[in-house]
Design an enzyme around this catalytic site. Sequence first.
Site, PDB file in Angstrom:
ATOM      1  N   CYS A   1       0.999  -1.096   0.105  1.00 57.77           N
ATOM      2  CA  CYS A   1      -0.123   0.078   0.001  1.00 57.77           C
ATOM      3  C   CYS A   1       0.875   1.288  -0.106  1.00 57.77           C
ATOM      4  O   CYS A   1       2.096   0.988  -0.400  1.00 57.77           O
ATOM      5  CB  CYS A   1      -1.046   0.056   1.118  1.00 57.77           C
ATOM      6  SG  CYS A   1      -0.187  -0.010   2.902  1.00 57.77           S
TER       7      CYS A   1
ATOM      8  N   THR B   1       2.132   3.509   2.177  1.00 54.66           N
ATOM      9  CA  THR B   1       3.204   3.356   3.360  1.00 54.66           C
ATOM     10  C   THR B   1       3.680   2.107   3.682  1.00 54.66           C
ATOM     11  O   THR B   1       4.757   1.697   4.223  1.00 54.66           O
ATOM     12  CB  THR B   1       2.905   3.908   4.743  1.00 54.66           C
ATOM     13  OG1 THR B   1       1.556   3.400   5.048  1.00 54.66           O
ATOM     14  CG2 THR B   1       2.592   5.529   4.382  1.00 54.66           C
ATOM     15  N   GLY B   2       2.613   0.998   3.660  1.00 55.21           N
ATOM     16  CA  GLY B   2       2.677  -0.390   3.997  1.00 55.21           C
ATOM     17  C   GLY B   2       2.139  -0.649   5.344  1.00 55.21           C
ATOM     18  O   GLY B   2       1.923  -1.822   5.981  1.00 55.21           O
TER      19      GLY B   2
END
Length: 150
Positions: free
Chosen positions: A65, A67-68
């Site tokens: 995604c 930012t993760g």
Amino acid sequence: MLIAIGSDHAGLEMKTEIIAVLKELGHEYTDYGTDTPQSVDYPDFGEKVSEAVSTGKTERGILICGTGIGMSIVANKFPNIRASLCNELFSAKMSRLHNDANILVLGGRIIGKDLAKEIVRTWMTTPFEGGRHANRLRKITLIEEKTVRR
Ligand code: RB5
């Protein structure tokens, strides 16, 4: 190895690059989407990949995604999941050696595609060290069992 892969719109471009690496390494994959740049909700795709790994349908997963962070939060809600957000190589290596991470999470808006591809190569080829680390993972499983019963 069969890998489940998924992203939201912020990770879509990177997902395509990562799929090329999986093919290069000789792995099979199931792509759980998203497939268009249209804005979507990351939990929907995080759930599909995490469910596949959690139930043993696929051995490992990769989630991307912006930012993760969102994908990591989602994935670590699932039993048997050890999801690791790795936006540099040292964490990618250690997440396999010490944590036996079974989902790799990347931040599509944090790192470039070349670093992401190198992280995937490292993560896919580094084995779990076992030994004292296996005992620590057993303790995580016990915590998981206790909290699920609440
Ligand atoms: C989407 O804008 C963004 O919030 C998402 O990709 C992710 O970074 C969430 O953690």
